[in-house]
Each structure stands twice: as structure tokens, then as C-alpha cells.
Design an enzyme around this catalytic site. Structure first.
Site, short mmCIF file in Angstrom:
data_model
loop_
_atom_site.label_atom_id
_atom_site.label_comp_id
_atom_site.label_asym_id
_atom_site.label_seq_id
_atom_site.Cartn_x
_atom_site.Cartn_y
_atom_site.Cartn_z
N CYS A 1 0.79 2.97 7.54
CA CYS A 1 0.81 1.99 6.47
C CYS A 1 0.61 0.52 6.97
CB CYS A 1 2.07 2.17 5.77
SG CYS A 1 1.89 2.87 4.13
N GLU B 1 0.82 -1.17 0.17
CA GLU B 1 0.15 0.12 -0.01
C GLU B 1 0.83 1.26 0.05
OE1 GLU B 1 -1.71 -1.50 3.84
OE2 GLU B 1 -1.70 0.66 4.38
N CYS C 1 8.47 -4.30 15.02
CA CYS C 1 8.03 -3.40 16.08
C CYS C 1 6.53 -3.53 16.57
CB CYS C 1 7.92 -1.96 15.47
SG CYS C 1 9.83 -1.47 14.76
N CYS D 1 7.51 -6.78 6.84
CA CYS D 1 8.77 -6.19 7.51
C CYS D 1 9.05 -7.11 8.33
CB CYS D 1 8.33 -4.84 8.21
SG CYS D 1 9.61 -4.18 8.79
N CYS E 1 3.55 8.63 0.40
CA CYS E 1 4.29 7.77 1.35
C CYS E 1 4.44 6.38 0.60
CB CYS E 1 3.67 7.42 2.46
SG CYS E 1 4.05 6.23 3.70
N CYS F 1 3.28 -1.74 15.14
CA CYS F 1 3.12 -1.73 13.74
C CYS F 1 2.54 -2.97 12.92
CB CYS F 1 4.46 -1.39 13.35
SG CYS F 1 4.54 -1.17 11.29
#
Ligand code: SAH
Ligand code: SF4
Length: 372
Positions: free
Chosen positions: A344, A95, A127, A123, A116, A130
Site C-alpha cells: 500500500c 488506497e 520506515c 505516514c 486492506c 515503505c
């Protein structure tokens, strides 16, 4: 040539395209013509490059891939932040977010339209707050897939984008080579022509890569996702801090600041009861002073399945006032419609869950924040 072996034409720099053309016995200026079709006229196939001979177009199609990316979902309306969900050629979802003109966040003037962009599918850094890290890491994006997010959004929205932030899904510095290549193409006058000062890379703190970035000649901006001022708090929310602790990160930032003219930005999400105490603000001010950095405070956007929340408005303002009391340039994002402005990774996660983890999505367009 088999499709899988082909190089993506929008991953090549102009000089590389020239070298490839020399192999076909074609002069260098043809590369400039091709770049013009790709980045100015924005065609979707070699066949549309009508000032090239039929023979050359066929050679190009045989030699290079021309990947496409479908927009599968759009959330938001014309004058607000819009989120775009893309399906890549292998079915993966990523996205990007289009942020309309608003007060300057990363040093640009206030009338800039910002995209962005994502740099990875998922990922690996995990974290705790997130959405992008929730389902782990799948793969790096190619330079063309990074650039295509910008081209597709400009095409869909009709807006000319003049600011790029690498703050979508993924850790840009963990995909260093492809991100740098994409930045060169975004920045080049033969490419998208966006000035280096209007390109910001955000990192969760990969100290060695920050130094590597400092050695690159481009004057791009760097944002550090700090989110805590002590190792004790940062260890709780960002696993990378156990590898590169705050002092290691800040000394890589010292190196960066010594090599670049731009100020660094510290991103600091305010999470209620976790990192929003006064003592964190005072220590954050000390780190910012050491690096002459600006601080960008972001009230936490809640993520489904995660227990974190944003602090009260009063707490947010108090945190800001402590930084300002130390004379640190600081902003607090007070965005409207934060449902859609959510960070995101969330739209992808939501969509994957709706379709039961499968990627059989219908192309659909949704306008208005309340749709999903
Ligand atoms: N991996 C890089 C870039 C992508 S994240 C990095 O971490 O810097 C972009 C920014 O969004 C980071 O500052 C990240 O911490 C922040 N972010 C992630 N989840 C968020 C949430 N739920 N609310 C607000 N900001 C969030
Ligand atoms: Fe990855 Fe950045 Fe999210 Fe951390 S904040 S999980 S590094 S995308």
C-alpha cells in the site's frame, strides 16, 4: 449548521445516534432504522431514508455530514488482487486493496475475502522501505473514511467482505481513537457485522498503544511489523525502533498476549542483504517462541526510487526452513502478480507523480496490471 462543524453520521455509534435523536424528541428505534439505511441498504443520502418523515430527514441533513468518497482508479482484474485509489472530500488520496479468497494468513478460514484499509493520509513513521512514508504524514482518517473504504469496495466489486486488515497506508495505532471507533462500527451487528476475530490491526511497534489495545475488550487480532530480529538491523530500516526498541516492543507484546486469546503475528518483509541472514531467522524464532507468535514472511515489493530488493527464492525458502526447524508456525507469501500486489502507498505515490503532484484526477477505471 455550517458544514465544517457537522459530525459525520457514519462516525457515530448507535447509542450516540440515539442520544442525538432524543434531542429532536425522536424515539430510540429511529437510530436503528438509520443504521439499517447506512450499513445494510447503504444509501448515499438522508433523502433516501424513506421510512423517516421528511421533517426528520431534513433535521438529520442539517445536523450531520454525509461525506462521500470517489473511487478514482481501480487496478487489477476480477479474480486477482485489486487496488482502489480514493479521493477524499478534501482532495487527499488514499488506497485500499481487495484480496480475493486465498490461503489463510491471519487465522481466518481460507475462503475469506479481505480488504486492506488505510488509516491515515501518508505516514509519519518513515520506515525506509515503505512507499506510504515517503511523502510524510498529512492527516488522520475519520472513522467514516475508514468504513467507507469497505462500503465503496463492496459496492464496486459486488463482493461481500468478511475479513479486514489494517495494513494500508498509515499507522493505525497512531490514530487510535478513530480506528477503535471504526472497528466498533465494523464489528457491530447494527454496523457491518464482521467478527472481531476477522479484524487484524498491524503496527510498526507503538509499544504504549499496544498495551492500550490489550486493555480493550474486543478480541481483534494484532500483527507486529517486526522486519528485523536485532536492534542493529531494525534501527537501519525502522526509525521507530530508536524510540521503542525490540525489547520494549516485545514486552508490550507480552502484555498483549497475556490479555488476549489470539496468537500474535509477526510480519517480516524479506529484504535482500538487509534482514535475510540466517542469524536473523534464528533470533526471530526465539522472539516468536517467547510470544507463541506466528510468522508471516513477505518477499519485499520493490518501490520506485528505493534501492531495496527481494532476496532470491532460495534465500526466502532457507529463511522459512530455519523458522520451521525451530517449530515456529510460519508462512511465506508466494503471491502471483506481485506487480499489482505491491504494498500500500505505491498507487497513490505513482498517481501523484503522474499528475505532477497535483490532485486533479479524472475518474477513470483501469483493468489489468500493465496499465500504469
Ligand atoms: N503502519 C502499519 C500498518 C501499515 S503497513 C505497519 O507498519 O504495520 C502494512 C505492512 O506492509 C507492514 O508490515 C509494512 O511493513 C509492509 N510493507 C511496507 N512496504 C512494503 C513493501 N515495499 N513490500 C512489502 N511489504 C511492505
Ligand atoms: Fe508507516 Fe507502516 Fe509504512 Fe512504516 S511500514 S512507514 S509505519 S505505513
Amino acid at each position: 449548521m455550517a458544514a465544517a462543524d457537522k459530525v459525520e453520521v457514519r462516525s457515530l455509534l448507535l447509542n450516540e445516534l440515539q442520544e442525538e435523536l432524543h434531542k429532536f424528541g425522536k424515539p430510540s428505534y429511529r437510530a436503528g432504522q438509520i443504521a439499517e439505511w447506512l450499513y445494510k441498504k447503504r444509501v448515499k443520502s438522508f433523502d433516501e431514508m424513506t421510512n423517516l418523515s421528511r421533517e426528520l430527514r431534513a433535521q438529520l441533513a442539517n445536523q450531520f455530514a454525509f461525506g462521500k468518497m470517489d473511487i478514482v482508479r481501480v487496478l487489477g482484474s476480477h479474480d486477482t488482487t485489486r487496488k482502489f485509489l480514493f479521493r477524499l472530500s478534501d482532495g487527499n488520496l488514499i488506497e485500499s486493496v481487495l484480496i480475493p479468497a486465498s490461503p489463510a494468513l491471519y487465522g481466518g478460514s481460507s475462503d475469506r475475502r479481505t480488504i486492506c484499509v488505510s488509516t491515515q493520509v501518508g505516514c509519519a513513521y518513515g520506515c525506509k522501505f515503505c512507499a506510504s512514508g515517503l511523502e510524510g504524514f498529512s492527516r488522520n482518517l475519520g472513522p467514516n473514511e475508514i468504513i467507507d473504504q469497505i462500503i465503496a469496495i463492496e459496492g464496486e466489486s459486488g463482493e461481500k467482505i468478511d475479513n479486514i486488515v489494517f495494513m494500508g497506508m498509515g499507522e493505525p495505532l497512531a490514530n487510535f481513537k478513530n480506528v477503535m471507533r471504526a472497528i466498533r462500527i465494523i464489528n457491530a451487528s447494527w454496523g457491518l457485522g464482521i467478527g472481531a476475530r476477522h479484524i487484524t490491526v498491524s503496527t510498526s511497534g507503538l509499544a504504549p498503544q499496544i498495551k492500550k489495545l490489550a486493555d480493550e475488550p474486543l478480541q481483534i487480532r494484532l500483527a507486529i511489523s517486526l522486519h528485523a530480529a536485532t536492534d542493529e538491523v531494525r534501527n537501519q530500516i525502522m526509525p521507530i525502533n530508536r524510540k521503542y526498541n525490540i525489547e520494549t516492543l516485545l514486552s508490550a507484546c507480552d502484555y498483549y498476549a497475556g490479555h488476549k486469546k489470539q496468537r500474535l503475528t509477526f510480519e517480516y518483509i524479506l529484504i535482500g542483504g538487509v534482514n535475510d541472514a540466517d542469524v536473523q531467522a534464528h533470533l526471530l524464532a526465539r522472539h516468536a517462541r517467547r510470544l507463541s507468535a506466528k510468522v508471516n514472511l513477505i518477499p519485499y515489493n520493490t518501490v520506485e526510487d528505493l534501492d531495496w530488493s527481494r532476496p532470491s527464492r532460495n534465500r526466502q525458502e532457507k529463511f522459512l526452513s530455519i523458522l520451521r526447524g525451530h517449530k515456529i508456525p510460519a508462512t511465506l507469501r508466494r503471491e502471483k502478480g506481485h506487480d499489482i500486489d505491491a504494498a500500500c502507498g505505491q498507487l497513490r505515490l505513482q498517481t501523484k507523480r503522474e499528475v505532477g503532484g497535483q490532485l486533479r484526477l479524472q475518474t477513470k477505471r483501469e483493468v489489468g496490471a500493465g496499465v500504469v
